[in-house]
Scaffold this active site. Structure first.
Site, PDB file in Angstrom:
ATOM      1  N   HIS A  82      34.963  49.358  33.574  1.00 37.46           N
ATOM      2  CA  HIS A  82      34.940  49.703  35.055  1.00 37.46           C
ATOM      3  C   HIS A  82      36.313  49.265  35.681  1.00 37.46           C
ATOM      4  O   HIS A  82      36.173  48.138  35.617  1.00 37.46           O
ATOM      5  CB  HIS A  82      33.665  49.529  35.675  1.00 37.46           C
ATOM      6  CG  HIS A  82      33.328  50.583  36.708  1.00 37.46           C
ATOM      7  ND1 HIS A  82      33.755  50.411  38.036  1.00 37.46           N
ATOM      8  CD2 HIS A  82      32.361  51.582  36.612  1.00 37.46           C
ATOM      9  CE1 HIS A  82      33.447  51.343  38.672  1.00 37.46           C
ATOM     10  NE2 HIS A  82      32.413  52.099  38.043  1.00 37.46           N
ATOM     11  N   GLY A 163      38.787  38.586  56.519  1.00 34.61           N
ATOM     12  CA  GLY A 163      39.355  37.233  55.629  1.00 34.61           C
ATOM     13  C   GLY A 163      40.600  37.136  55.591  1.00 34.61           C
ATOM     14  O   GLY A 163      41.554  37.905  56.002  1.00 34.61           O
TER      15      GLY A 163
END
Length: 562
Positions: A82, A163
């Protein structure tokens, strides 16, 4: 009313169950949050976790899970089928009840800000939480994946929303957002070829495939006047899809995200993949749900496949779900347990259906016990449900009667109506007992002060009105069901005419029994204008039910020659 949101974080670990358990332990540590589903995949090396609760609690649980995943998962060593970019790859919030998408998006931004600032993980917003629509699509954000993000994050246009602008070697980056309910759904193929699976995925996904000259795979890309590659759209709207090979199962799959199941429901996606696979000489063998699915999606699928067979859709919820599972092969790779995969079943409070979940013996024993509930109101509702059930039975028998094949849809519609009345009356069985309990609880409230007396009196009156309205709803529903009952006597399978006759007896009993409860509860209600109106309306329903029962019984006796 309680606001509920769902959170479905995807963690880049699907093999080490101990790591997954440590992450989900963090979720369960937050009071008020319910862990609904944990769905690990070995080949994808990814686990989809689903939990639900009030917004503040869900945000806390998500933060703790993201923190723990960052401590336990090392992205520099992670491999899987994935696409992924971080230990917590994506963390969407979904509005469930009494909350808007805008409010949910704001909670997503609060979570993203906290993760970015406190955990120092690069965070990208997506879907409804992202104001810049150029970077709101998850696949666009994730392009390049973990390995490519060390360079991508340095580009000005790909600076994180929160962030540091530095891809974390161990934890990677995270995408947080708000979106509508999404169904992750895989269709299994009888091939091991990823390339052929991808070809089918391109056939069906909304984005389609790049237009090429000559060979559709290796040919020169066709561009427009602006130099942008032209595409051939796929056949399914609101669907994202890729093909992959799952070593764990030994087959290739079409992995799909159905982003709007009102536009493209699960059953339509399944059938379209079947069609496109057949065109390529490949057969669909089954399918797999990742995470949870709404009840409506399963019921719609069951009805869809029954209609294709020209069979009645007026069957029980349980039967519709069974048809959906078998038709789409949802149990091919493992058991499909509705109670663990359907979101409404997981959110359901078992106390809401305590009585109707009992066996017939237990229900009779509970009724016969010294407890005053369930009493006549609940029994009236249950008798009414049996009447509607009998009407549905006659409709279904008529739909499938030999020689009546051309009338299947006519009787399917009648059976569907009967099922609606049955379900409504069944829900009223427990509601009537809860209404009685509310009255008892209000009488036990304190009454030492004037304020307490006033509050107690108001609670008693509110509970009394509720205890009037519930059996009155039983009366209305049971009377309505007599339309189906009469029709089944007149046009239904003649071999079942007495069953419809018994149904009429049940419906009339439900009306008269429920009216007794309306009247006794109305005697204690202070709003006399309301009482006069409800008794007047109740008398009219009772009159109609008695007259209809007599008419139906006369028809039944005429049919059987008595």
């Amino acid at each position: 009313m309680t606001k509920l949101i769902e959170c479905v974080p995807n963690f880049s670990e699907g093999v080490n169950l101990d790591i997954i358990k440590q992450i989900t332990n963090e979720v369960e540590s937050v009071e008020g949050v319910r862990l609904l589903n944990v769905d690990p995949g070995k080949a994808t090396n990814r686990t989809v976790v689903t939990f639900v609760g009030e917004p503040a609690q869900v945000i806390q649980a998500a933060f703790l899970a993201i923190k723990k995943a960052g401590e336990l998962i090392d992205m520099s060593k992670q491999k899987g089928e994935h696409p992924r970019m971080g230990a917590t790859d994506v963390c969407p919030l979904i509005p469930i009840s009494n909350i808007t998408m805008e409010e949910t998006a704001e909670y997503a931004r609060l979570l993203a800000k906290r993760v970015g600032e406190e955990l120092q993980i690069p965070v990208y917003l997506y879907e409804n939480a992202q104001a810049d629509k150029r970077r709101s699509n998850l696949s666009v954000i994730r392009a390049g994946e973990y390995e490519g993000f060390f360079k991508k994050i340095k580009l000005p246009e790909w600076a994180p929303d929160f962030g540091p602008a530095e891809n974390d070697v161990k934890r990677g980056a995270t995408v947080i957002g708000a979106r509508d309910f999404l169904v992750a759904y895989n269709v299994n193929l009888n091939t091991t070829s990823t390339r052929r699976a991808n070809a089918i995925a391109f056939d069906v996904r909304e984005a389609g495939r790049t237009l090429r000259e000559g060979d559709p795979v290796t040919g020169k890309i066709v561009t427009d006047e602006h130099g942008k590659a032209k595409t051939i759209p796929g056949s399914l709207k609101s669907v994202k899809a890729i093909g992959w090979y799952i070593e764990e199962y030994g087959v290739a799959q079409i992995s799909m995200n159905l982003t709007n199941i009102e536009v493209t429901p699960v059953h339509k996606a399944f059938d379209e993949v079947c069609t496109k696979a057949n065109e390529r000489g490949i057969r669909v063998t089954g399918s797999e749900l990742v995470g949870l699915i709404p009840l409506k999606a399963m019921l719609d699928a069951g009805k869809y496949f029954l209609r294709k067979q020209q069979r009645s859709v007026g069957v029980s919820e349980k039967e519709l779900i069974k048809i959906a599972i078998k038709s789409m092969g949802l149990d091919e790779l493992g058991p499909f347990i509705p109670g663990e995969r359907i979101i409404e079943y997981l959110l359901k409070d078992k106390a809401d259906s305590k009585l109707i979940s009992m066996s017939l013996t237990d229900f009779a024993d509970e009724t016969a016990s010294e407890s005053p509930a369930p009493g006549g109101g609940s029994i009236s509702a249950y008798i009414g449900s049996l009447g509607a059930s009998l009407a549905g039975m006659v409709a279904n028998l008529s739909s499938h009667k030999k020689g009546w094949d051309s009338r299947w849809l006519e009787f399917s519609d009648w059976a569907g109506k009967a099922q609606q009345y049955k379900n409504e009356l069944l829900s009223l069985v427990d509601l009537d007992t809860r209404a009685f309990n509310k009255i008892m609880e209000s009488f036990s409230l304190p009454k030492a002060t004037d304020e307490e007396k006033a509050a107690r009196d108001k609670a008693i009156q509110d509970a009394t009105r509720y205890a009037i309205e519930v059996p009155f709803k039983v009366m209305e529903t049971a009377l309505s069901s007599m339309e189906v009952i009469k029709a089944m006597v007149e046009i239904g399978n003649p071999n079942s005419v007495t069953d419809a006759g018994v149904a009429a007896l049940c419906a009339r009993t439900a009306v008269l029994g429920a009216f007794m409860n309306v009247k006794i509860n109305a005697s204690g209600y202070k709003d006399k204008d309301y009482v006069v109106d409800i008794i007047y309306r109740g008398n009219e329903i009772e009159r109609q039910a008695i007259a209809l029962e007599a008419e139906i019984i006369e028809l039944v006796n005429g049919k059987i020659g008595v």
